[in-house]
Design a protein around this motif. Sequence first.
Motif, PDB file in Angstrom:
ATOM      1  N   ILE A  13       0.822  -1.215   0.000  1.00 10.40           N
ATOM      2  CA  ILE A  13       0.000   0.000   0.000  1.00 10.40           C
ATOM      3  C   ILE A  13       0.857   1.267   0.000  1.00 10.40           C
ATOM      4  O   ILE A  13       0.309   2.373  -0.098  1.00 10.40           O
ATOM      5  N   MET A  71       8.419   8.604   2.523  1.00 12.35           N
ATOM      6  CA  MET A  71       8.386   7.190   2.128  1.00 12.35           C
ATOM      7  C   MET A  71       7.012   6.579   2.401  1.00 12.35           C
ATOM      8  O   MET A  71       6.279   7.066   3.273  1.00 12.35           O
ATOM      9  N   VAL A  74       7.792  -0.506   3.173  1.00 17.09           N
ATOM     10  CA  VAL A  74       8.476  -1.598   2.479  1.00 17.09           C
ATOM     11  C   VAL A  74       7.998  -2.928   3.049  1.00 17.09           C
ATOM     12  O   VAL A  74       7.506  -2.998   4.173  1.00 17.09           O
ATOM     13  N   GLU A  89      12.961  -4.944   4.029  1.00 11.21           N
ATOM     14  CA  GLU A  89      13.093  -4.203   5.289  1.00 11.21           C
ATOM     15  C   GLU A  89      14.545  -3.762   5.527  1.00 11.21           C
ATOM     16  O   GLU A  89      14.793  -2.733   6.166  1.00 11.21           O
ATOM     17  N   LEU A  92      15.228  -0.293   4.250  1.00  7.45           N
ATOM     18  CA  LEU A  92      14.784   0.805   5.114  1.00  7.45           C
ATOM     19  C   LEU A  92      15.752   1.008   6.285  1.00  7.45           C
ATOM     20  O   LEU A  92      16.097   2.147   6.625  1.00  7.45           O
ATOM     21  N   ARG A  96      17.786   4.511   7.041  1.00  7.96           N
ATOM     22  CA  ARG A  96      17.773   5.270   8.303  1.00  7.96           C
ATOM     23  C   ARG A  96      19.202   5.555   8.756  1.00  7.96           C
ATOM     24  O   ARG A  96      19.513   6.653   9.227  1.00  7.96           O
ATOM     25  N   LEU A 260      -3.883   1.803  12.988  1.00  3.87           N
ATOM     26  CA  LEU A 260      -2.479   1.985  12.615  1.00  3.87           C
ATOM     27  C   LEU A 260      -2.385   2.913  11.399  1.00  3.87           C
ATOM     28  O   LEU A 260      -1.416   3.656  11.233  1.00  3.87           O
ATOM     29  N   GLY A 261      -3.391   2.883  10.559  1.00  5.68           N
ATOM     30  CA  GLY A 261      -3.399   3.686   9.333  1.00  5.68           C
ATOM     31  C   GLY A 261      -3.404   5.186   9.570  1.00  5.68           C
ATOM     32  O   GLY A 261      -3.233   5.974   8.637  1.00  5.68           O
ATOM     33  N   GLU A 276       7.449   8.928   7.192  1.00  2.00           N
ATOM     34  CA  GLU A 276       6.718   7.758   6.695  1.00  2.00           C
ATOM     35  C   GLU A 276       5.608   7.408   7.674  1.00  2.00           C
ATOM     36  O   GLU A 276       5.738   7.637   8.878  1.00  2.00           O
ATOM     37  N   ILE A 285      -4.210  -5.943   2.096  1.00  4.44           N
ATOM     38  CA  ILE A 285      -5.156  -5.009   1.451  1.00  4.44           C
ATOM     39  C   ILE A 285      -4.523  -4.274   0.261  1.00  4.44           C
ATOM     40  O   ILE A 285      -5.185  -3.438  -0.364  1.00  4.44           O
ATOM     41  N   ALA A 291      -6.765   1.355   1.458  1.00  6.27           N
ATOM     42  CA  ALA A 291      -5.881   1.719   2.579  1.00  6.27           C
ATOM     43  C   ALA A 291      -6.178   3.137   3.052  1.00  6.27           C
ATOM     44  O   ALA A 291      -6.557   4.011   2.268  1.00  6.27           O
ATOM     45  N   ASN A 292      -5.968   3.350   4.322  1.00  5.09           N
ATOM     46  CA  ASN A 292      -6.140   4.685   4.895  1.00  5.09           C
ATOM     47  C   ASN A 292      -4.876   5.513   4.588  1.00  5.09           C
ATOM     48  O   ASN A 292      -3.780   5.146   5.025  1.00  5.09           O
ATOM     49  N   ASP A 333     -10.872   0.925   7.566  1.00  2.00           N
ATOM     50  CA  ASP A 333     -10.285   0.630   8.880  1.00  2.00           C
ATOM     51  C   ASP A 333     -10.856   1.482  10.001  1.00  2.00           C
ATOM     52  O   ASP A 333     -10.760   1.106  11.171  1.00  2.00           O
TER      53      ASP A 333
HETATM   54  P1  NAD Z   1       1.215  -3.711   8.524  1.00  2.86           P
HETATM   55  O1  NAD Z   1       1.357  -2.427   9.231  1.00  2.86           O
HETATM   56  O2  NAD Z   1       1.569  -3.728   7.086  1.00  2.86           O
HETATM   57  O3  NAD Z   1      -0.294  -4.249   8.668  1.00  2.86           O
HETATM   58  C1  NAD Z   1      -0.873  -4.594   9.926  1.00  2.86           C
HETATM   59  C2  NAD Z   1      -2.393  -4.570   9.786  1.00  2.86           C
HETATM   60  O4  NAD Z   1      -2.840  -3.202   9.724  1.00  2.86           O
HETATM   61  C3  NAD Z   1      -2.904  -5.241   8.513  1.00  2.86           C
HETATM   62  O5  NAD Z   1      -4.123  -5.902   8.794  1.00  2.86           O
HETATM   63  C4  NAD Z   1      -3.140  -4.094   7.557  1.00  2.86           C
HETATM   64  O6  NAD Z   1      -4.145  -4.342   6.600  1.00  2.86           O
HETATM   65  C5  NAD Z   1      -3.544  -2.960   8.516  1.00  2.86           C
HETATM   66  N1  NAD Z   1      -3.108  -1.671   7.998  1.00  2.86           N
HETATM   67  C6  NAD Z   1      -1.848  -1.200   7.962  1.00  2.86           C
HETATM   68  N2  NAD Z   1      -1.813  -0.002   7.402  1.00  2.86           N
HETATM   69  C7  NAD Z   1      -3.072   0.305   7.057  1.00  2.86           C
HETATM   70  C8  NAD Z   1      -3.679   1.424   6.418  1.00  2.86           C
HETATM   71  N3  NAD Z   1      -2.961   2.490   6.011  1.00  2.86           N
HETATM   72  N4  NAD Z   1      -5.020   1.406   6.211  1.00  2.86           N
HETATM   73  C9  NAD Z   1      -5.741   0.356   6.621  1.00  2.86           C
HETATM   74  N5  NAD Z   1      -5.251  -0.720   7.235  1.00  2.86           N
HETATM   75  C10 NAD Z   1      -3.910  -0.755   7.444  1.00  2.86           C
HETATM   76  O7  NAD Z   1       2.118  -4.768   9.321  1.00  2.86           O
HETATM   77  P2  NAD Z   1       2.463  -6.291   8.985  1.00  2.86           P
HETATM   78  O8  NAD Z   1       1.282  -6.949   8.361  1.00  2.86           O
HETATM   79  O9  NAD Z   1       3.040  -6.805  10.241  1.00  2.86           O
HETATM   80  O10 NAD Z   1       3.644  -6.203   7.931  1.00  2.86           O
HETATM   81  C11 NAD Z   1       3.466  -6.286   6.528  1.00  2.86           C
HETATM   82  C12 NAD Z   1       4.798  -5.992   5.839  1.00  2.86           C
HETATM   83  O11 NAD Z   1       5.180  -4.643   6.102  1.00  2.86           O
HETATM   84  C13 NAD Z   1       5.953  -6.860   6.350  1.00  2.86           C
HETATM   85  O12 NAD Z   1       6.759  -7.171   5.244  1.00  2.86           O
HETATM   86  C14 NAD Z   1       6.691  -5.964   7.327  1.00  2.86           C
HETATM   87  O13 NAD Z   1       8.055  -6.276   7.452  1.00  2.86           O
HETATM   88  C15 NAD Z   1       6.509  -4.611   6.651  1.00  2.86           C
HETATM   89  N6  NAD Z   1       6.587  -3.447   7.565  1.00  2.86           N
HETATM   90  C16 NAD Z   1       7.177  -2.342   7.045  1.00  2.86           C
HETATM   91  C17 NAD Z   1       7.207  -1.184   7.806  1.00  2.86           C
HETATM   92  C18 NAD Z   1       7.808   0.049   7.195  1.00  2.86           C
HETATM   93  O14 NAD Z   1       7.934   0.121   5.989  1.00  2.86           O
HETATM   94  N7  NAD Z   1       8.135   1.066   7.977  1.00  2.86           N
HETATM   95  C19 NAD Z   1       6.636  -1.155   9.091  1.00  2.86           C
HETATM   96  C20 NAD Z   1       6.016  -2.306   9.562  1.00  2.86           C
HETATM   97  C21 NAD Z   1       5.980  -3.459   8.784  1.00  2.86           C
END
Ligand code: NAD
Length: 365
Positions: A13, A71, A74, A89, A92, A96, A260-261, A276, A285, A291-292, A333
């Motif tokens: 997303i 950003m 990832v 990951e 990222l 940083r 979280l969104g 980010e 999703i 996505a939010n 969400d």
């Molecule tokens: P996630 O934050 O991607 O999702 C967790 C839950 O929250 C999921 O059900 C998702 O659908 C929901 N969600 C997240 N953001 C949303 C939004 N904007 N709107 C609506 N719903 C939202 O965490 P995860 O599932 O543990 O990780 C997925 C991938 O993302 C993994 O590869 C992980 O390593 C990576 N990750 C990256 C970062 C980053 O880029 N900073 C942070 C966390 C996880």
Amino acid sequence: MLLNLTILPGDGIGPEVTEQAVLVLQAAAGAFGHQLQLRHKNIGGAALAVAEDPLPADTVQACLSSSAVLMGAVGNPAFDHYPNHLRPEAGLLRLRRELGAYANLRPAICFPALEDCSPLRSDLVRGTDIMIVRELLGGLYFGEPRSIAGAPGSRVATNTMTYGEPAIERITGVAFELAEKRRKKVLSVDKANVLECSRLWREVVIRCAKDYPGVQLSHMYVDSAAMSLVQRPKDFDVVLTENMFGDILSDQAGGVVGSLGLLASASIGGPVGLYEPVHGSAPDIAGKGIANPLGAILSAALLLRHSFQLEREAACIENAVSAVLNQGSRTADIARSGQSRIATSEMGRNVVEAVKASQAKQKSA
Ligand code: NAD
């Protein structure tokens, strides 16, 4: 002002929410007479797909030569079997470090319109306004040695948590300076009953706190902090903590305030700030357009505030987000049963319109 930015949409997303954040930045820049100069680059799985490196050299170069980086996220399950240093990951984490971004600010605010989105009772969550200050370049995420070694069946995995006094001192300074502009409370979260790193952390934080006599310092173990965060979130002001505890507590804070969104972050301290949303790439999703984008949009507001000191512009975006929520705009969400759900792009468009409307109102006043 010329705002020279590198945009890293990333994976899942990430591109969907970043596109909306850029549209809102363009609206804010237009409204206040700034000029945006944007360069889009790859990171994470998107970079691996074309360059076999989650952080290609031209991405690093673009980031270091811009004034700030926005950003998306990832992470792509297609690369989960890759060795650690080649996973999305890892790109990222390296970014940083390249940017020297040691201070990760993660505000968690309960918008009045979303009190009923929290799994907690409205009276508990109402007024919650937390600033998590997470140390970003130390601890388990970067400590050496790290490995999985040995023969299948008897393998041993190792990670190392390391913290030196200078790293603790500089993040403590960030937390206290922020607290001085807020409710003047810092809660330092550690696990000093078990971990040497945490004992040193607590000792250094207590020493540094003497430079800020107007700020009240308290301490909590991370397990107790996790419990208190759901019992009485509005008692928290600035939360100062190490890398992994901050990662976990900020996602929990996202759950407390509704989704979280909604959460934005700023990673600062080096020459170029990185902004980010707190969430990941949400593969479940991705591609659905649901996505939010508000976490990404609010990250753009933090970018204007922290990298360009454009406080009015940042506040304009934050007020626009509040306004669209007050008007009832809800992505899936944050929608309650019976509320209609809008797409990522529609939420972005509503915020753009609110930014333009607030500026038009100011001009006519
Ligand atoms: P996630 O934050 O991607 O999702 C967790 C839950 O929250 C999921 O059900 C998702 O659908 C929901 N969600 C997240 N953001 C949303 C939004 N904007 N709107 C609506 N719903 C939202 O965490 P995860 O599932 O543990 O990780 C997925 C991938 O993302 C993994 O590869 C992980 O390593 C990576 N990750 C990256 C970062 C980053 O880029 N900073 C942070 C966390 C996880």
